[in-house]
Each structure stands twice: as structure tokens, then as C-alpha cells.
Design a protein around this motif. Structure first.
Motif, PDB file in Angstrom:
ATOM      1  N   PRO A   1     -28.203 -28.240   7.834  1.00 40.57           N
ATOM      2  CA  PRO A   1     -29.168 -29.238   7.333  1.00 40.57           C
ATOM      3  C   PRO A   1     -30.029 -28.690   6.190  1.00 40.57           C
ATOM      4  O   PRO A   1     -30.276 -29.393   5.210  1.00 40.57           O
ATOM      5  N   GLY A   2     -30.466 -27.442   6.326  1.00 42.89           N
ATOM      6  CA  GLY A   2     -31.282 -26.832   5.264  1.00 42.89           C
ATOM      7  C   GLY A   2     -30.482 -26.686   3.980  1.00 42.89           C
ATOM      8  O   GLY A   2     -30.999 -26.911   2.880  1.00 42.89           O
ATOM      9  N   PHE A   3     -29.203 -26.334   4.127  1.00 42.06           N
ATOM     10  CA  PHE A   3     -28.331 -26.172   2.957  1.00 42.06           C
ATOM     11  C   PHE A   3     -28.168 -27.517   2.233  1.00 42.06           C
ATOM     12  O   PHE A   3     -28.297 -27.588   1.004  1.00 42.06           O
ATOM     13  N   VAL A   4     -27.923 -28.563   3.015  1.00 42.63           N
ATOM     14  CA  VAL A   4     -27.751 -29.898   2.413  1.00 42.63           C
ATOM     15  C   VAL A   4     -29.053 -30.344   1.732  1.00 42.63           C
ATOM     16  O   VAL A   4     -29.043 -30.851   0.605  1.00 42.63           O
ATOM     17  N   ALA A   5     -30.190 -30.128   2.424  1.00 48.12           N
ATOM     18  CA  ALA A   5     -31.490 -30.507   1.837  1.00 48.12           C
ATOM     19  C   ALA A   5     -31.705 -29.795   0.509  1.00 48.12           C
ATOM     20  O   ALA A   5     -32.159 -30.397  -0.471  1.00 48.12           O
ATOM     21  N   ALA A   6     -31.342 -28.505   0.464  1.00 50.78           N
ATOM     22  CA  ALA A   6     -31.551 -27.708  -0.746  1.00 50.78           C
ATOM     23  C   ALA A   6     -30.624 -28.159  -1.882  1.00 50.78           C
ATOM     24  O   ALA A   6     -31.062 -28.303  -3.028  1.00 50.78           O
ATOM     25  N   ILE A   7     -29.355 -28.379  -1.559  1.00 51.74           N
ATOM     26  CA  ILE A   7     -28.394 -28.773  -2.605  1.00 51.74           C
ATOM     27  C   ILE A   7     -28.759 -30.144  -3.191  1.00 51.74           C
ATOM     28  O   ILE A   7     -28.779 -30.333  -4.412  1.00 51.74           O
ATOM     29  N   VAL A   8     -29.062 -31.093  -2.300  1.00 51.77           N
ATOM     30  CA  VAL A   8     -29.408 -32.444  -2.783  1.00 51.77           C
ATOM     31  C   VAL A   8     -30.741 -32.411  -3.530  1.00 51.77           C
ATOM     32  O   VAL A   8     -30.877 -32.965  -4.625  1.00 51.77           O
ATOM     33  N   GLY A   9     -31.728 -31.733  -2.940  1.00 52.25           N
ATOM     34  CA  GLY A   9     -33.054 -31.660  -3.573  1.00 52.25           C
ATOM     35  C   GLY A   9     -32.999 -30.958  -4.914  1.00 52.25           C
ATOM     36  O   GLY A   9     -33.526 -31.462  -5.915  1.00 52.25           O
ATOM     37  N   GLY A  10     -32.359 -29.796  -4.954  1.00 50.76           N
ATOM     38  CA  GLY A  10     -32.260 -29.030  -6.199  1.00 50.76           C
ATOM     39  C   GLY A  10     -31.420 -29.749  -7.243  1.00 50.76           C
ATOM     40  O   GLY A  10     -31.782 -29.795  -8.423  1.00 50.76           O
ATOM     41  N   GLY A  11     -30.304 -30.324  -6.790  1.00 45.69           N
ATOM     42  CA  GLY A  11     -29.402 -31.034  -7.712  1.00 45.69           C
ATOM     43  C   GLY A  11     -30.069 -32.258  -8.324  1.00 45.69           C
ATOM     44  O   GLY A  11     -29.963 -32.510  -9.530  1.00 45.69           O
ATOM     45  N   LEU A  12     -30.762 -33.002  -7.470  1.00 46.63           N
ATOM     46  CA  LEU A  12     -31.455 -34.212  -7.954  1.00 46.63           C
ATOM     47  C   LEU A  12     -32.538 -33.837  -8.964  1.00 46.63           C
ATOM     48  O   LEU A  12     -32.685 -34.489 -10.010  1.00 46.63           O
ATOM     49  N   CYS A  13     -33.259 -32.784  -8.650  1.00 48.64           N
ATOM     50  CA  CYS A  13     -34.326 -32.336  -9.566  1.00 48.64           C
ATOM     51  C   CYS A  13     -33.724 -31.959 -10.920  1.00 48.64           C
ATOM     52  O   CYS A  13     -34.232 -32.373 -11.963  1.00 48.64           O
ATOM     53  N   ALA A  14     -32.636 -31.186 -10.895  1.00 50.96           N
ATOM     54  CA  ALA A  14     -32.003 -30.759 -12.150  1.00 50.96           C
ATOM     55  C   ALA A  14     -31.510 -31.973 -12.945  1.00 50.96           C
ATOM     56  O   ALA A  14     -31.665 -32.042 -14.164  1.00 50.96           O
ATOM     57  N   ALA A  15     -30.932 -32.954 -12.226  1.00 52.51           N
ATOM     58  CA  ALA A  15     -30.389 -34.131 -12.904  1.00 52.51           C
ATOM     59  C   ALA A  15     -31.498 -34.964 -13.540  1.00 52.51           C
ATOM     60  O   ALA A  15     -31.306 -35.572 -14.602  1.00 52.51           O
ATOM     61  N   LEU A  16     -32.669 -35.007 -12.890  1.00 52.60           N
ATOM     62  CA  LEU A  16     -33.753 -35.865 -13.381  1.00 52.60           C
ATOM     63  C   LEU A  16     -34.655 -35.193 -14.410  1.00 52.60           C
ATOM     64  O   LEU A  16     -35.405 -35.870 -15.121  1.00 52.60           O
TER      65      LEU A  16
END
Lengths: 228, 99
Positions: A182-197
């Protein structure tokens, strides 16, 4: 309780690493703030009462590109709103009075909450939080004074690679969270979304929207990705 | 940056921290689902900060010496290297690539 407090102290290597990192951040940020403010007293006061390097940098960045004072202030506040999220997270894990709770809130930063949340007991969370807070304050203040008074001797701190130190430290701090699915998914989605935005959203908002990562990770069953 | 601006910035940042600690915590405790959410927030938010510090250059994304330094750090963290080794390697790699 005292046993839990002692066992909750992070390793000395971790504390020294955090201290050194905040020294590096203190130097790099306050060289820039001093250049912008032009007053040693104001730079040191801002370092102490704002206690958010990213907020100060966000304010300066908006002003430097011609933004209004209000827009710059909003950028600084939005960037700092992640500390509110981290404080909310920390608040669920501690059992202390209002005074200590308020002191903890005012000192919420990424590393101390990141390390504290990995403890299992409320006293352990609080002990780890204050150990890391002490280490980062020591580094931050030494770095602030060095940046203000010796910044002209050091020159461009980024030539020393100091801008890579903070993200590296943060990555090390959340490493244990990343080893759980769960922490890995939270980090990938959170970090990826931030980079994309980042290129399209107003300053600070990508970090707030990274909260989506935690929401998405709620659907992931708790299961280890790798043995810890 | 005037004294007024410094104080406004500080008051805003402190208010957000206190709002999170009191308002946010109360909300998390009232809704059970939020309790697990609270434990996942550090991973999501700190990762976003890492992404920004690693790839942002103003309003654009870039892969540069700093990204390489963080990549080396990631490998060392994966190999469970001590934190001091990680940050020294990140700084050294970045500095060497900028020579």
C-alpha cells in the motif's frame, strides 16, 4: 514507557544523516533568502518562525517572476499545507496534552513525521518525532547561520551537489513504507501525479493533489512486497 | 520580504499545521477509513516532494545531475546502505556530474 522511549530513538547514523542534510538545506536555502531579503536578521527570523524552507522558496520564486505579494503568499501557504496533512497523520498516533500536541504540530516536517509514523506505540511515535526534530533543528540552525554569514565564501552550494541531498534523505526515510505494497502504491501514484502536474498546475497544488496516492492505496490489501 | 510578509507567511504556515493536528486528526478519528488513510499520507505526500525536488526546474521537468544523484541514492537505499552513505553518495554523484 521509558523503555519504549529509549527503544524508539532512531539510530545515531539516521539522526546524523538528518542533521547533515538539514545543515545542507539551511545553507542552500538561506543563501538564497538572504540574497532576496538583504538582511541577516530578517533571514534568520524567517528561518525560525516560518520553519518551512519550501514556503520561503515558493514565495521568492513567485515574486522573482513578477507575481504579486498575495500570489506569492498563497504559493507559500499552499506548499506548506502538506505539513497540515502530515500533522493530521501524526495526530492520530499520539496521546499527549494540548501543549505538546501544539508544539509537535508547529514542528511537523517531512522527516520527523516520516520516521515517527514507523513506530508502533504512541510513546514511541512521540519519542522518535522529537529525536528527529532535535537533529533537524541542530542542522537547520547551523546551516542557516553558515548560509547567512559564510554564504559568500561557500559560493554556489548546488555545485557541491547539496540539492540532491534532501530528496535522497526523504527517500531513505520512507524506504520502509515503500517496502509495503500500500505504501509503495501511495508513493508511486502520489509522486507520479505530482510530477505530471508540475508543469501545468499552480505552485504547491501538485503536492496537495498527491494525496490521491493515499486514497488509491486504500484499495490495496496490506501485504509485504519484500521482507523487511 | 518585509517583516509583515514574514509574519503573514509564518502565521499561515503555523495555522495550517495546527489545523491539520486538531481539525484533520478529529476528522480522521471520526471516520474509521481515514485512519488507514492517515498512515498512507506520508508515503504519498513525501514522494510528491521527492518528485518535485528531483525533477522540477521552475515549471518544467528535467533529468539532470541532481536526478542522477537521487537515482544513485535510490539504489543504495534499496541495497539498505546507511543513511549517511546515501546522502554523501547523492551529493558526490551530483557534484561530479556538474564538473
Amino acid at each position: 514507557m521509558s523503555e519504549a522511549r529509549v527503544s524508539a530513538r532512531p539510530e545515531w547514523g539516521t539522526l546524523i544523516g538528518i542533521c547533515l542534510t538539514f545543515f545542507a538545506i539551511g545553507v542552500t536555502v538561506n543563501v538564497l533568502v538572504y540574497e532576496h531579503v538583504g538582511s541577516a536578521v530578517k533571514t534568520i527570523a524567517a528561518a525560525g518562525i516560518v520553519l518551512s524552507a519550501t514556503s520561503e522558496l515558493a514565495y521568492i520564486a513567485v515574486r522573482d517572476v513578477g507575481g504579486s505579494v498575495l500570489a506569492a503568499l498563497i504559493a507559500g501557504w499552499v506548499v506548506a499545507s502538506r505539513f497540515g496533512l502530515l500533522a493530521a497523520s501524526l495526530g492520530t498516533r499520539i496521546k499527549v496534552g494540548h501543549f505538546q500536541r501544539s508544539c509537535a504540530a508547529l514542528n511537523c516536517l517531512d522527516p520527523n513525521v516520516g520516521v515517527a509514523m514507523q513506530q508502533t506505540t504512541p510513546s514511541g511515535v512521540m519519542a522518535a518525532f522529537w529525536w528527529v526534530t532535535g537533529a533537524l533543528h541542530l542542522g537547520w540552525w547551523c546551516g542557516t547561520f553558515t548560509g547567512v554569514f559564510l554564504g559568500n565564501i561557500i559560493g554556489d552550494a548546488n555545485k557541491l551537489g547539496l540539492d540532491a541531498v534532501f530528496p535522497a534523505l526523504l527517500l531513505a526515510i520512507i524506504a520502509n513504507l515503500l517496502r509495503q505494497r500500500p505504501g509503495f502504491v501511495a508513493a508511486i501514484v502520489g509522486g507520479g501525479l505530482c510530477a505530471a502536474l508540475l508543469p501545468i498546475a499552480p505552485a504547491g497544488t501538485p503536492i496537495i493533489l498527491s494525496l490521491t496516492g493515499a486514497i488509491v492505496a486504500l484499495k490495496v490489501p496490506e501485504q509485504k512486497v519484500a521482507p523487511t | 520580504m518585509t517583516w509583515t510578509i514574514i509574519i503573514l507567511l509564518a502565521v499561515g504556515v503555523a495555522s495550517l499545521r495546527l489545523l491539520g493536528m486538531y481539525g484533520g486528526t478529529a476528522l480522521v478519528r471520526r471516520v474509521p477509513m481515514f485512519e488507514r488513510l492517515g498512515s498512507l499520507i506520508p508515503a504519498a505526500v513525501v514522494s510528491a516532494v521527492i518528485a518535485q525536488l528531483t525533477f522540477a526546474s521552475g515549471k518544467s521537468l528535467t533529468i539532470d545531475a541532481r536526478s542522477a544523484g537521487v537515482a544513485i541514492a535510490a539504489i543504495l537505499i534499496w541495497r539498505r546502505a546507511p543513511i549517511i552513505v546515501v546522502i554523501l553518495a547523492a551529493a558526490t554523484t551530483t557534484a561530479l556530474l556538474r564538473l
